[in-house]
Scaffold this active site. Structure first.
Site, short mmCIF file in Angstrom:
data_model
loop_
_atom_site.label_atom_id
_atom_site.label_comp_id
_atom_site.label_asym_id
_atom_site.label_seq_id
_atom_site.Cartn_x
_atom_site.Cartn_y
_atom_site.Cartn_z
N ASP A 81 0.86 -1.18 0.00
CA ASP A 81 0.00 0.00 0.00
C ASP A 81 0.89 1.23 0.00
O ASP A 81 2.11 1.12 0.20
CB ASP A 81 -0.93 0.00 1.23
CG ASP A 81 -1.89 1.19 1.23
OD1 ASP A 81 -2.48 1.46 0.18
OD2 ASP A 81 -2.04 1.85 2.27
N SER A 82 0.28 2.40 -0.18
CA SER A 82 1.06 3.63 -0.21
C SER A 82 1.55 4.05 1.18
O SER A 82 2.51 4.80 1.30
CB SER A 82 0.22 4.77 -0.80
OG SER A 82 -0.93 4.99 -0.01
N CYS B 18 -10.77 3.41 0.00
CA CYS B 18 -9.35 3.59 0.29
C CYS B 18 -9.09 2.83 1.58
O CYS B 18 -9.86 2.96 2.54
CB CYS B 18 -9.00 5.07 0.46
SG CYS B 18 -7.30 5.37 1.01
N HIS C 116 -7.10 3.31 3.83
CA HIS C 116 -6.88 4.19 4.98
C HIS C 116 -8.19 4.47 5.73
O HIS C 116 -8.19 4.65 6.94
CB HIS C 116 -6.30 5.54 4.53
CG HIS C 116 -4.84 5.54 4.23
ND1 HIS C 116 -4.30 4.91 3.13
CD2 HIS C 116 -3.78 6.11 4.88
CE1 HIS C 116 -3.00 5.09 3.11
NE2 HIS C 116 -2.65 5.82 4.17
N GLU D 193 -2.62 9.76 8.03
CA GLU D 193 -1.17 9.57 8.17
C GLU D 193 -0.62 10.46 9.29
O GLU D 193 0.39 10.12 9.91
CB GLU D 193 -0.47 9.89 6.85
CG GLU D 193 -0.76 8.91 5.71
CD GLU D 193 0.05 7.64 5.78
OE1 GLU D 193 1.11 7.64 6.43
OE2 GLU D 193 -0.38 6.61 5.20
N CYS E 48 -4.10 -1.21 -2.05
CA CYS E 48 -4.21 0.23 -2.32
C CYS E 48 -5.26 0.39 -3.41
O CYS E 48 -5.09 -0.15 -4.51
CB CYS E 48 -2.86 0.77 -2.78
SG CYS E 48 -2.90 2.50 -3.34
#
Length: 263
Positions: free
Chosen positions: A10-11, A185, A187, A153, A73
């Site tokens: 993932d990013s 997403c 996240h 993040e 992702c």
């Protein structure tokens, strides 16, 4: 083959929700996770860059002789999945879009589905296409949420600022009468509590569990016994990542910084 690990990339920290779901679903499997923290976020990048990053991440995981690659992702899944499957035909590769779309179609009763994601994911129309492929009569309403990944993040998972940003993004979708919202997403499940405050009587679709179920079915061979190991790799090791990773996984896990360019 059964002893080889499963690779996930993932990013940044978001894909750890997929790692957690896989750990719970397949406790005997060895798992290797790569978070491209030096280049997060992907959602604001061009398709060409997203594809290049995704290829480099897959090459990195293949250094560890993985038996499957999970593209955890949504942005990479939207633009790079088919290219990865073509370029790395020797290893099964799964993305998060189709499992999430299937779950959304099965969950909606009104036929009105909302999708939130990064700018790149929403621009690709990947979820809309996947949902319409399954059920062409579904109405899909999409919203890019570019501030979510930086806030997550940053670790602002229960912050009033994040709540206000979420209201601005999500309320227009609720005004369309959606009864199902795809967290497009990986996240976004990390701010699920905030989204639940806004999305009353709306089913939230977290593709992490959906992809874990699909991996369990698609694995070429399974490790049937013992407790699997978990290795977390990053392109930039930060205290922030370590803090959020510990929170997601429920215990402190060793994190190793690696070079993407190393062959």
């Amino acid at each position: 083959m059964s002893e080889r690990p499963i690779g996930i990339f993932d990013s940044g920290v978001g894909g750890l929700t997929v790692l957690r779901a896989l750990r719970k679903k397949l406790p005997s499997e060895d798992l290797i996770y790569f978070g491209d923290t030096a280049r997060v976020p992907y959602g604001t990048k061009s398709p060409k860059t997203i594809i290049r990053y995704s290829i480099e991440n897959t090459k990195l995981l293949k250094r560890f002789n993985v038996k499957m690659v999970i593209v955890a992702c949504n942005t990479s899944s939207s633009y790079a999945l088919e290219i990865l499957k073509s370029e790395f035909s020797d290893v099964p590769i799964l993305g998060v879009i189709n499992p999430g779309a299937r779950l959304a179609v099965s969950a909606t009763k009104s036929g009105k589905v909302g999708v939130i994601g990064t700018e790149a994911t929403i621009k690709s129309g990947a979820y809309r296409k996947a949902i319409h492929f399954i059920n062409p009569s579904c109405l899909v309403f999409e919203k890019a949420c570019p501030l979510f990944v930086p806030l997550i993040e940053e670790g602002w998972l229960n912050d009033p600022v994040t709540l206000e940003v979420a209201r601005r993004y999500v309320l227009p979708l609720l005004g369309k009468g959606i009864d199902t919202l795809v967290l497009g997403c990986t996240h976004y499940p990390l701010i699920k509590d905030i989204l639940l405050k806004i999305c009353k009587n709306v089913t939230l679709i977290d593709s992490a569990q959906a992809i874990a179920d699909e991996v369990a079915k698609a694995l070429p061979s399974k490790k049937e016994s013992g407790k699997g190991s978990v290795k977390i790799l990053v392109s930039d090791k930060t205290d922030r990542f370590e803090k959020i990773a510990t929170m997601i996984m429920g215990n402190k896990i060793e994190i190793e910084e690696v070079s993407i360019d190393k062959e």
